[in-house]
Design a protein around this motif. Sequence first.
Motif, PDB file in Angstrom:
ATOM      1  N   ASN A 196       0.807  -1.212   0.000  1.00  0.00           N
ATOM      2  CA  ASN A 196       0.000   0.000   0.000  1.00  0.00           C
ATOM      3  C   ASN A 196       0.843   1.266   0.000  1.00  0.00           C
ATOM      4  N   ARG A 228      -2.132 -18.829  -4.163  1.00  0.00           N
ATOM      5  CA  ARG A 228      -1.208 -17.795  -3.674  1.00  0.00           C
ATOM      6  C   ARG A 228      -0.781 -16.855  -4.792  1.00  0.00           C
ATOM      7  N   GLU A 288     -10.690  -8.698   5.312  1.00  0.00           N
ATOM      8  CA  GLU A 288      -9.398  -8.026   5.321  1.00  0.00           C
ATOM      9  C   GLU A 288      -8.299  -9.018   5.688  1.00  0.00           C
ATOM     10  N   GLY A 289      -7.245  -9.044   4.885  1.00  0.00           N
ATOM     11  CA  GLY A 289      -6.133  -9.953   5.128  1.00  0.00           C
ATOM     12  C   GLY A 289      -6.276 -11.301   4.454  1.00  0.00           C
ATOM     13  N   GLN A 290      -7.430 -11.574   3.864  1.00  0.00           N
ATOM     14  CA  GLN A 290      -7.646 -12.859   3.200  1.00  0.00           C
ATOM     15  C   GLN A 290      -6.799 -12.969   1.930  1.00  0.00           C
ATOM     16  N   SER A 346      -3.601 -10.953  -0.358  1.00  0.00           N
ATOM     17  CA  SER A 346      -2.546  -9.938  -0.352  1.00  0.00           C
ATOM     18  C   SER A 346      -1.776 -10.036  -1.658  1.00  0.00           C
ATOM     19  N   LYS A 369      -7.703  -2.457   1.304  1.00  0.00           N
ATOM     20  CA  LYS A 369      -7.946  -3.353   2.444  1.00  0.00           C
ATOM     21  C   LYS A 369      -8.315  -4.755   1.986  1.00  0.00           C
ATOM     22  N   GLY A 377      -5.040  -5.826  -0.635  1.00  0.00           N
ATOM     23  CA  GLY A 377      -3.683  -5.540  -0.193  1.00  0.00           C
ATOM     24  C   GLY A 377      -2.956  -4.549  -1.073  1.00  0.00           C
TER      25      GLY A 377
END
Length: 619
Positions: A55, A346, A367-369, A371, A392, A395
């Motif tokens: 970010n 991934r 959020e964070g699931q 990136s 958010k 990522g």
Amino acid sequence: MYAWIARSEDEFLRQTSKFACCMRGRLKLGDFLLQDQLNFHFVGCAGEGTGHGPNESAEGNIFRTDKERRCLMNKSEVDQRIAERVHEMLDVFGSPDADVARLLCDRYPEKKTAFRIVPKAGATVSLSYGRLKERSVRLASGLTKLGLKPGDRIGTLMSKSEDYLVTLMAIWRLGAVYVPLFTAFAPPAIEMRLASSGAKLIVSDCAQRSKLEDLADALPGLRVAGSDYRPHGDLSLGDIEASGEPGGSAHVGGGDWPIIEVYTSGTTGKPKGVVVPLRGIAAFQAYAEFGLGLLPDDIFWNAADPGWAYGLYCGIIASLSVGVTSVIHGDKFTPEGTVDVLVRERVTNFTAAPTVYRSLRAHGIAEGQISLRCASSGGEPLTPDVNLWAPKALGTVVHDHYGQTEAGMLVNNHHHPALKRPITPGSMGHALPGWYMTVIDPDTHEPLEPGMPGILAADLTRSPLHWFQGYVAASEMNSERLSSDGRWYLTGDVAKYDDDGSFRFSSRSDDLIIMAGYRIGPFDVESVLSTHPAVREVAIVATPDAIRGEVIEAVVVLAQGFTPSDALSEELKQKVRADYGAHAYPRRVHYRDNLPKTPSGKIQRFVIRGELRSLKVPS
């Protein structure tokens, strides 16, 4: 972060002594090889201060510490090196001894994974370059035994699978020309493309075979091969491959040899045939490196269908040109399925149409699931609402990119660190290296000043990546794209550019609205309305008006939980008045369940205009 390209560490230090004076001892040659055949490497800057979170903004600089900035080579040197890199690509793909199979497959280590294939059901399958070579060699040999030869057109109606990738590589290994067909096409669209291209063979999945039932009389010279079935009367892809020999050399056609005959999406009219020569791959690789910022250790996924230009040029071919591992998903798009693939595989570098991102936003992502290192968008302008959500959820921000079937990608918010700049809402970014883009007067073709709307065009005298020579069997349409003096490639889209050289899309030239003397681009108004929580999608069009000439009307697809009402319509009008301009608010707002689109996902505003003018869309 990866800042520079060099053939070796010694050469890098020797040619950039001013840079090396402050960086010596802190340079680390990356373990990742960009092009094994050409021996190009990315060079990483290791050490304190080189970390770059998803970010954070690089603010247009290659380096971020004061010491690095003081020693940074000046812009002209950077521009020169980038220009050299473009010509290196052209030298490779434009060479008289260039062949597609070697450049996109055979030169890579056999055990390296080319694709991760995610089927509709079951576990992911890895396809190595060695297996891709082995199978495509046999299949190309088998196709030759059927009498197919270099220059013949071969189409596919296949799902995204190992067989599809092998067939594609075999077509190019043979020296034949690939005709991509979108699997959602109805029979008339398939027949038009096969007839226009003069295709000799089509490889079809069983699920698609029924669409070809009535083509025997219309296309008597066309043969059909089944990829996953053995019906009476059809050839079998498996039998063709099994009949082939394990050895044999690939066809060497050189840079001008045709490799693809693809048809435009028909956004405004009948689809037109575009032949892509082998040297066109240089433009697709330039986009892979500069636009997408692909690194050899990326897991890359272009979610666009390879039946269309963006999925084929910038997905399949781009990933093969730089040798990254790429994901293909065999199932139809769903938000939940897309999230599952992003997480499970991934994925680090992702690109898709704006519709995909808006659907993911509506679906919801924890959020964070996910990136991502890089996220990109192409096909339609990216509305600002996406990047209010993306940092958010994904990522990173999504970089808007612009291109056309006749050229590949032209203008991008580039990911390459030497070209990366802060994202500005509404900006398509800057010209891809190898293209000189500007805005010209639609009548005189004279270049315009910053801030003035006109036709986005490429100066072909300064655009070495240009490859389009005209439409197939439709030379009367060439003037839509090529100026009579040969100087300009005309996109047909209205845009303007800022003082810093960044471009802003306004509309297709035939979508431009002229109301009471004002020239209004639909995308400008759509960008404002798309940020309203009630709006899932929106299209802005004009209808005739006796006084103003034209008036603006909005067709809105509502987000879940909202219903049409006069109060909401007034709220949307007021939002445009307040956030864009009182002259450009929609006089009428219509609501419908979906917007008409081409199979590649582009909004067909001309269809909406026709419906409104025929009073087929109720307010």
